[in-house]
Design a protein around this motif. Structure first.
Motif, PDB file in Angstrom:
ATOM      1  N   GLU A  52       6.608   3.869   2.581  1.00  0.00           N
ATOM      2  CA  GLU A  52       6.985   3.057   1.512  1.00  0.00           C
ATOM      3  C   GLU A  52       7.233   1.553   2.061  1.00  0.00           C
ATOM      4  N   PHE A  53       7.466   1.612   3.396  1.00  0.00           N
ATOM      5  CA  PHE A  53       7.719   0.235   4.020  1.00  0.00           C
ATOM      6  C   PHE A  53       6.346  -0.329   4.447  1.00  0.00           C
ATOM      7  N   LEU A  54       5.272   0.566   4.542  1.00  0.00           N
ATOM      8  CA  LEU A  54       3.891  -0.159   4.618  1.00  0.00           C
ATOM      9  C   LEU A  54       3.430  -0.595   3.444  1.00  0.00           C
ATOM     10  N   ALA A  55       3.749   0.168   2.438  1.00  0.00           N
ATOM     11  CA  ALA A  55       3.234   0.002   1.099  1.00  0.00           C
ATOM     12  C   ALA A  55       3.757  -1.375   0.535  1.00  0.00           C
ATOM     13  N   VAL A  56       5.110  -1.591   0.556  1.00  0.00           N
ATOM     14  CA  VAL A  56       5.718  -2.801   0.140  1.00  0.00           C
ATOM     15  C   VAL A  56       5.087  -4.010   0.895  1.00  0.00           C
ATOM     16  N   ALA A  57       4.812  -3.660   2.025  1.00  0.00           N
ATOM     17  CA  ALA A  57       4.340  -5.031   2.673  1.00  0.00           C
ATOM     18  C   ALA A  57       2.831  -5.463   2.496  1.00  0.00           C
ATOM     19  N   ASP A  58       2.344  -4.781   1.302  1.00  0.00           N
ATOM     20  CA  ASP A  58       1.220  -5.181   0.566  1.00  0.00           C
ATOM     21  C   ASP A  58      -0.198  -5.172   1.600  1.00  0.00           C
ATOM     22  N   LEU A  59      -0.181  -4.095   2.342  1.00  0.00           N
ATOM     23  CA  LEU A  59      -1.141  -4.074   3.203  1.00  0.00           C
ATOM     24  C   LEU A  59      -2.340  -3.129   2.896  1.00  0.00           C
ATOM     25  N   GLY A  60      -2.406  -2.613   1.641  1.00  0.00           N
ATOM     26  CA  GLY A  60      -3.394  -1.805   1.072  1.00  0.00           C
ATOM     27  C   GLY A  60      -3.232  -0.481   1.641  1.00  0.00           C
ATOM     28  N   ILE A  61      -2.201  -0.050   1.965  1.00  0.00           N
ATOM     29  CA  ILE A  61      -1.717   1.274   2.797  1.00  0.00           C
ATOM     30  C   ILE A  61      -1.028   2.094   1.845  1.00  0.00           C
ATOM     31  N   LEU A  62      -1.679   3.333   1.079  1.00  0.00           N
ATOM     32  CA  LEU A  62      -1.075   4.044   0.266  1.00  0.00           C
ATOM     33  C   LEU A  62       0.011   5.190   1.038  1.00  0.00           C
ATOM     34  N   SER A  63      -0.325   5.545   2.133  1.00  0.00           N
ATOM     35  CA  SER A  63       0.533   6.258   3.056  1.00  0.00           C
ATOM     36  C   SER A  63       0.211   6.399   4.456  1.00  0.00           C
ATOM     37  N   ALA A  64       1.056   6.902   5.238  1.00  0.00           N
ATOM     38  CA  ALA A  64       0.904   7.081   6.810  1.00  0.00           C
ATOM     39  C   ALA A  64       1.142   8.480   7.174  1.00  0.00           C
ATOM     40  N   ASN A  65       0.294   9.010   8.100  1.00  0.00           N
ATOM     41  CA  ASN A  65       0.423  10.275   8.244  1.00  0.00           C
ATOM     42  C   ASN A  65       0.282  10.517   9.841  1.00  0.00           C
ATOM     43  N   ILE A  66       0.901  11.635  10.393  1.00  0.00           N
ATOM     44  CA  ILE A  66       0.586  11.627  11.894  1.00  0.00           C
ATOM     45  C   ILE A  66      -0.550  12.829  11.898  1.00  0.00           C
ATOM     46  N   GLU A 120     -19.086  -0.046  -6.017  1.00  0.00           N
ATOM     47  CA  GLU A 120     -19.421  -1.459  -6.077  1.00  0.00           C
ATOM     48  C   GLU A 120     -19.119  -2.035  -7.405  1.00  0.00           C
ATOM     49  N   ASN A 121     -18.816  -1.319  -8.417  1.00  0.00           N
ATOM     50  CA  ASN A 121     -18.185  -1.786  -9.570  1.00  0.00           C
ATOM     51  C   ASN A 121     -16.816  -1.939  -9.464  1.00  0.00           C
ATOM     52  N   ARG A 122     -16.124  -1.802  -8.459  1.00  0.00           N
ATOM     53  CA  ARG A 122     -14.627  -1.896  -8.370  1.00  0.00           C
ATOM     54  C   ARG A 122     -13.900  -0.522  -8.964  1.00  0.00           C
ATOM     55  N   LYS A 123     -14.537   0.431  -9.137  1.00  0.00           N
ATOM     56  CA  LYS A 123     -14.040   1.691  -9.473  1.00  0.00           C
ATOM     57  C   LYS A 123     -13.480   2.728  -8.841  1.00  0.00           C
ATOM     58  N   ALA A 124     -12.187   3.070  -8.683  1.00  0.00           N
ATOM     59  CA  ALA A 124     -11.637   3.933  -7.767  1.00  0.00           C
ATOM     60  C   ALA A 124     -12.663   5.262  -7.774  1.00  0.00           C
ATOM     61  N   ILE A 125     -12.869   5.658  -6.560  1.00  0.00           N
ATOM     62  CA  ILE A 125     -13.796   6.840  -6.589  1.00  0.00           C
ATOM     63  C   ILE A 125     -13.046   7.878  -5.375  1.00  0.00           C
ATOM     64  N   GLY A 126     -11.811   7.562  -4.785  1.00  0.00           N
ATOM     65  CA  GLY A 126     -11.417   8.485  -3.864  1.00  0.00           C
ATOM     66  C   GLY A 126     -10.626   7.895  -2.844  1.00  0.00           C
ATOM     67  N   PHE A 127     -10.238   8.394  -1.920  1.00  0.00           N
ATOM     68  CA  PHE A 127      -9.515   7.792  -0.682  1.00  0.00           C
ATOM     69  C   PHE A 127     -10.356   7.787   0.741  1.00  0.00           C
ATOM     70  N   GLU A 128      -9.912   7.001   1.434  1.00  0.00           N
ATOM     71  CA  GLU A 128     -10.425   7.018   2.939  1.00  0.00           C
ATOM     72  C   GLU A 128      -9.142   6.816   3.845  1.00  0.00           C
ATOM     73  N   ASN A 129      -9.346   7.709   4.920  1.00  0.00           N
ATOM     74  CA  ASN A 129      -8.216   7.702   6.077  1.00  0.00           C
ATOM     75  C   ASN A 129      -8.829   6.461   7.050  1.00  0.00           C
ATOM     76  N   PHE A 130      -7.867   5.873   7.478  1.00  0.00           N
ATOM     77  CA  PHE A 130      -8.092   5.015   8.682  1.00  0.00           C
ATOM     78  C   PHE A 130      -7.540   5.481  10.026  1.00  0.00           C
ATOM     79  N   GLU A 131      -8.068   5.038  11.109  1.00  0.00           N
ATOM     80  CA  GLU A 131      -7.296   5.218  12.384  1.00  0.00           C
ATOM     81  C   GLU A 131      -6.498   3.929  12.539  1.00  0.00           C
ATOM     82  N   LEU A 132      -5.341   4.096  12.633  1.00  0.00           N
ATOM     83  CA  LEU A 132      -4.276   2.977  12.770  1.00  0.00           C
ATOM     84  C   LEU A 132      -4.871   2.119  13.993  1.00  0.00           C
ATOM     85  N   GLU A 133      -4.976   2.605  15.313  1.00  0.00           N
ATOM     86  CA  GLU A 133      -5.484   1.654  16.201  1.00  0.00           C
ATOM     87  C   GLU A 133      -6.714   1.297  16.403  1.00  0.00           C
TER      88      GLU A 133
END
Length: 283
Positions: free
Chosen positions: A90-104, A134-147
């Motif tokens: 929630e802390f990261l989401a409020v900061a408007d980083l485009g992050i939905l959640s963070a997980n270990i 390409e049409n800005r339609k939500a099609i799923g989710f993507e996990n990023f590596e933080l570092e």
């Protein structure tokens, strides 16, 4: 503090002590205090209740630097349970980083005799983002590596999340040196508001130093909460409060500070600098 007056406990100058009437527990203990010992510590050893309270307050101090990374503290905070992990997200989401959640994301199994600190170093943080076509339609989710995939600014916000949330939970005093280094001014403002609002029911305290004049305003701080550090020509530093200037609530603290009305600004001699540069270039 409302309806409370400050009272002198003691003054110590070199080997001389002046002990106030409000500090009776310290009477007679000045002669038992070595030159290299803290008077408060000595009184606390003799079961002084005021001394113990003051020392306990200092033990709650948590000092970190805005130039360093503290991701391990945030990871340990997330490991406390699902609610703590959710608060970081929630802390990261409020900061408007485009992050939905963070997980270990735990690494491969490690031997049982590996210390907890080493286990923490082998943990990766995954940040979840919405994925669009390409049409800005939500099609799923993507996990990023933080570092590997997130910016240094995002990594810093994640790094600060643990110490900040810990302080809010445990009523700690958190001191951050150059907190807003590398942070957007609005994110720095958001962090300050967490402590100066009802989101801080346990009365945690944030102490920070900054060069960001954007946050120097009456909507974020009372005048007695802002202090200036001014270095003199001999290398000594004076600390004084904005409250001493009897400012008005609608005064622009940041603009007035830059104009030099409160002091504590560098005296830059541009002509001397240009002359020095020219001399170097001229050989």
């Amino acid at each position: 503090v409302p309806k409370t007056r400050e009272a002198k406990l003691f003054i110590r100058e070199a080997g001389n002590f002046e002990i106030g009437n409000n500090f009776k527990e310290g009477k007679g203990l000045d002669t038992k205090t070595r030159d290299n010992a803290l008077f408060l510590s000595v009184v606390a050893q003799f079961n002084g209740q005021i001394s113990k309270t003051i020392l306990k307050w200092f033990r709650n101090f948590n000092i970190i630097s805005g130039f360093e990374e503290y991701g391990d503290i945030t990871i340990k905070y997330m490991e406390k349970g699902e609610s703590c992990s959710r608060r970081v997200s929630e802390f990261l989401a409020v900061a408007d980083l485009g992050i939905l959640s963070a997980n270990i994301a735990k690494a491969a199994a490690l031997p049982a005799n590996i210390s907890q600190s080493l286990r923490t170093e082998h943990m990766d943080i995954k940040t979840l983002h919405q994925k669009y076509d390409e049409n800005r339609k939500a099609i799923g989710f993507e996990n990023f590596e933080l570092e590997e995939n997130e910016s240094k600014g995002t990594q810093k916000i994640f790094s600060l999340a643990g110490p900040i949330l810990n302080a809010l939970d445990r009523s700690e005093i958190l001191l951050i040196d150059e907190m807003d280094a590398g942070l957007h001014p609005l994110i720095a403002k958001f962090i300050i508001q967490l402590f100066n609002s009802e989101d801080n029911p346990n009365n945690a305290q944030l102490i920070l130093n900054t060069h960001n004049i954007y946050i120097l305003n009456s909507k974020l701080f009372r005048s007695d909460q802002i202090w200036f550090a001014e270095k003199d020509r001999y290398g000594g530093t004076d600390l004084y409060s904005l409250f001493d200037y009897k400012v008005k609530n609608d005064d622009s603290y940041g603009d007035d500070y830059i104009l030099g009305r409160y002091g504590a600004i560098p005296c830059i001699d541009a002509d001397e600098l240009r002359s020095s540069i020219s001399s170097v270039e001229g050989g």
